[in-house]
Design a protein around this motif. Sequence first.
Motif, PDB file in Angstrom:
ATOM      1  N   THR A 234      -5.897  11.456  -4.607  1.00  0.00           N
ATOM      2  CA  THR A 234      -6.892  11.989  -3.773  1.00  0.00           C
ATOM      3  C   THR A 234      -7.426  13.337  -4.429  1.00  0.00           C
ATOM      4  OG1 THR A 234      -5.246  12.977  -2.407  1.00  0.00           O
ATOM      5  CG2 THR A 234      -6.123  10.937  -1.752  1.00  0.00           C
ATOM      6  N   GLU A 235      -6.675  14.094  -5.114  1.00  0.00           N
ATOM      7  CA  GLU A 235      -7.428  15.209  -5.883  1.00  0.00           C
ATOM      8  C   GLU A 235      -8.087  14.889  -7.123  1.00  0.00           C
ATOM      9  OE1 GLU A 235      -7.170  18.759  -5.260  1.00  0.00           O
ATOM     10  OE2 GLU A 235      -6.250  17.924  -3.204  1.00  0.00           O
ATOM     11  N   ALA A 236      -7.935  13.713  -7.582  1.00  0.00           N
ATOM     12  CA  ALA A 236      -8.854  13.121  -8.691  1.00  0.00           C
ATOM     13  C   ALA A 236     -10.252  12.606  -8.004  1.00  0.00           C
ATOM     14  CB  ALA A 236      -8.148  12.030  -9.443  1.00  0.00           C
ATOM     15  N   GLY A 237     -10.043  12.693  -6.846  1.00  0.00           N
ATOM     16  CA  GLY A 237     -11.214  12.011  -6.179  1.00  0.00           C
ATOM     17  C   GLY A 237     -11.181  10.575  -5.507  1.00  0.00           C
ATOM     18  N   GLY A 238     -10.053   9.878  -5.389  1.00  0.00           N
ATOM     19  CA  GLY A 238      -9.719   8.759  -5.020  1.00  0.00           C
ATOM     20  C   GLY A 238      -9.398   8.946  -3.331  1.00  0.00           C
ATOM     21  N   THR A 239      -9.074   7.753  -3.112  1.00  0.00           N
ATOM     22  CA  THR A 239      -8.837   7.633  -1.436  1.00  0.00           C
ATOM     23  C   THR A 239      -7.350   6.681  -1.299  1.00  0.00           C
ATOM     24  OG1 THR A 239     -11.169   7.455  -0.816  1.00  0.00           O
ATOM     25  CG2 THR A 239      -9.522   6.360   0.777  1.00  0.00           C
ATOM     26  N   ALA A 240      -6.684   7.284  -0.511  1.00  0.00           N
ATOM     27  CA  ALA A 240      -5.272   6.604  -0.048  1.00  0.00           C
ATOM     28  C   ALA A 240      -5.121   6.562   1.510  1.00  0.00           C
ATOM     29  CB  ALA A 240      -4.141   7.227  -0.697  1.00  0.00           C
ATOM     30  N   ALA A 241      -5.173   5.303   2.155  1.00  0.00           N
ATOM     31  CA  ALA A 241      -4.980   5.515   3.637  1.00  0.00           C
ATOM     32  C   ALA A 241      -4.299   4.613   4.338  1.00  0.00           C
ATOM     33  CB  ALA A 241      -6.445   5.664   4.220  1.00  0.00           C
ATOM     34  N   ARG A 242      -3.850   4.525   5.468  1.00  0.00           N
ATOM     35  CA  ARG A 242      -3.369   3.538   6.151  1.00  0.00           C
ATOM     36  C   ARG A 242      -4.373   2.490   6.346  1.00  0.00           C
ATOM     37  NH1 ARG A 242       2.151   3.810   5.630  1.00  0.00           N
ATOM     38  NH2 ARG A 242       2.909   5.980   6.144  1.00  0.00           N
ATOM     39  N   HIS A 243      -3.977   1.221   6.999  1.00  0.00           N
ATOM     40  CA  HIS A 243      -4.985   0.346   7.108  1.00  0.00           C
ATOM     41  C   HIS A 243      -5.803   0.483   8.200  1.00  0.00           C
ATOM     42  CE1 HIS A 243      -1.884  -3.028   5.439  1.00  0.00           C
ATOM     43  NE2 HIS A 243      -2.288  -2.076   4.445  1.00  0.00           N
ATOM     44  N   ASP A 244      -5.710   1.545   8.982  1.00  0.00           N
ATOM     45  CA  ASP A 244      -6.570   1.864  10.192  1.00  0.00           C
ATOM     46  C   ASP A 244      -7.540   3.113   9.760  1.00  0.00           C
ATOM     47  OD1 ASP A 244      -4.475   4.192  10.138  1.00  0.00           O
ATOM     48  OD2 ASP A 244      -3.832   3.608  12.098  1.00  0.00           O
ATOM     49  N   GLY A 245      -7.398   3.509   8.287  1.00  0.00           N
ATOM     50  CA  GLY A 245      -8.190   4.628   7.980  1.00  0.00           C
ATOM     51  C   GLY A 245      -7.584   6.020   7.896  1.00  0.00           C
ATOM     52  N   ILE A 246      -6.454   6.050   8.636  1.00  0.00           N
ATOM     53  CA  ILE A 246      -5.720   7.252   8.445  1.00  0.00           C
ATOM     54  C   ILE A 246      -5.246   7.919   7.461  1.00  0.00           C
ATOM     55  CG2 ILE A 246      -4.005   9.033   9.799  1.00  0.00           C
ATOM     56  CD1 ILE A 246      -4.530   7.376  12.104  1.00  0.00           C
ATOM     57  N   PRO A 247      -5.706   8.731   6.602  1.00  0.00           N
ATOM     58  CA  PRO A 247      -5.117   9.191   5.351  1.00  0.00           C
ATOM     59  C   PRO A 247      -3.514   9.103   5.267  1.00  0.00           C
ATOM     60  CG  PRO A 247      -6.782  10.755   6.067  1.00  0.00           C
ATOM     61  CD  PRO A 247      -6.654   9.695   7.024  1.00  0.00           C
ATOM     62  N   TYR A 248      -2.959   8.838   4.136  1.00  0.00           N
ATOM     63  CA  TYR A 248      -1.587   8.989   4.180  1.00  0.00           C
ATOM     64  C   TYR A 248      -0.982  10.075   4.357  1.00  0.00           C
ATOM     65  CZ  TYR A 248       3.195   8.490   2.000  1.00  0.00           C
ATOM     66  OH  TYR A 248       4.207   8.548   1.720  1.00  0.00           O
ATOM     67  N   ARG A 249       0.246  10.195   5.107  1.00  0.00           N
ATOM     68  CA  ARG A 249       1.173  11.549   5.027  1.00  0.00           C
ATOM     69  C   ARG A 249       2.444  11.068   4.990  1.00  0.00           C
ATOM     70  NH1 ARG A 249      -0.961  16.405   7.471  1.00  0.00           N
ATOM     71  NH2 ARG A 249       1.122  16.761   8.475  1.00  0.00           N
ATOM     72  N   PRO A 250       3.378  11.557   4.119  1.00  0.00           N
ATOM     73  CA  PRO A 250       4.660  10.924   3.764  1.00  0.00           C
ATOM     74  C   PRO A 250       5.575  10.837   4.777  1.00  0.00           C
ATOM     75  CG  PRO A 250       4.419  13.263   2.944  1.00  0.00           C
ATOM     76  CD  PRO A 250       3.138  12.640   3.163  1.00  0.00           C
ATOM     77  N   ALA A 251       5.523  11.699   6.100  1.00  0.00           N
ATOM     78  CA  ALA A 251       6.398  11.807   7.103  1.00  0.00           C
ATOM     79  C   ALA A 251       5.964  10.532   8.078  1.00  0.00           C
ATOM     80  CB  ALA A 251       6.379  12.969   8.038  1.00  0.00           C
ATOM     81  N   ASP A 252       4.943   9.974   8.002  1.00  0.00           N
ATOM     82  CA  ASP A 252       4.529   8.999   8.692  1.00  0.00           C
ATOM     83  C   ASP A 252       5.242   7.531   8.158  1.00  0.00           C
ATOM     84  OD1 ASP A 252       3.119   6.559   9.940  1.00  0.00           O
ATOM     85  OD2 ASP A 252       1.178   7.336   9.520  1.00  0.00           O
ATOM     86  N   ASP A 253       5.949   7.126   8.810  1.00  0.00           N
ATOM     87  CA  ASP A 253       6.911   5.885   8.272  1.00  0.00           C
ATOM     88  C   ASP A 253       6.298   4.519   8.828  1.00  0.00           C
ATOM     89  OD1 ASP A 253       7.742   5.650  10.930  1.00  0.00           O
ATOM     90  OD2 ASP A 253       9.507   5.816  10.739  1.00  0.00           O
TER      91      ASP A 253
END
Length: 277
Positions: A234-253
């Motif tokens: 993401t800092e390089a300009g890409g995207t990483a998200a859950r299937h519902d579009g919510i951005p990835y957070r490591p505490a989300d299991d």
Amino acid sequence: MRIDGVDRIDHIDMEAVTAVLREAAETAILPRYRALADGDVTEKSPGEVVTVADREAEALITRRLRALLDVPVIGEEAAAENPALLAALPKARYAWLVDPLDGTANFVAGRPSYAVMAALVRQGETVAAWIVHPATGVGYTAEKGSGAWRDGVRLRRGPASADPAALRGAAFTRFLPDAARAHVEAARSRFADAGLGTKAAGVDYPQLAEGTLDFSLYQRTLPWDHAPGTLLLTEAGGTAARHDGIPYRPADDRLGLLAAADPRCWQTVHDILINFA
């Protein structure tokens, strides 16, 4: 590293953490590459192997990181022995995440696709990341809001093609439900390439950030596997998200994660691989 009066880190010595990972690679991992002895490899769970290199590297990294910043360290091998460690992640003001040897199966097989990774998490959000590839010596770092880097050179991920038939990616299907796995297998032919990837997130994410891959689909999202790479991407300009579009957070299991070159690419791949019900 310094912490100010409101318990907020205002400076991170990125090179010091990279040096810790390189030390672990040089002392615990590389001497055993293609030189594992009998008894050096065990099965920690069905289909999941661990080596003496994993354990020694994690012990070293844990000691060194605590000397830099004394906050909880959640390592893959420590969490395998004590799963309750993961419960501290959503509650911790700061925590280290450590994957001492990502791609252990590759390492055991003598393949060079493996990595040493760490991330610093603040209140459930990844704020710094480190990935080192022992086989090549290449190192990657990222700081939230400050960019992504390969050995000091800024990474900027360009947009991918709008044509799915030109996209190159990876879809690791081992942990998918049967119906989803069957759909992904049938859909692979719609892309220029959509194999299984390297089976090491610490190798896949740099390929995404550098443009070798355009997307990568995951089912399991263990924080030590994905916190470093998603921040790099993401800092390089890409995207990483859950299937519902919510951005990835490591505490989300939750299960399911799609990483891609840009939001348009993410949506294109999502529509083909995920929106099939």
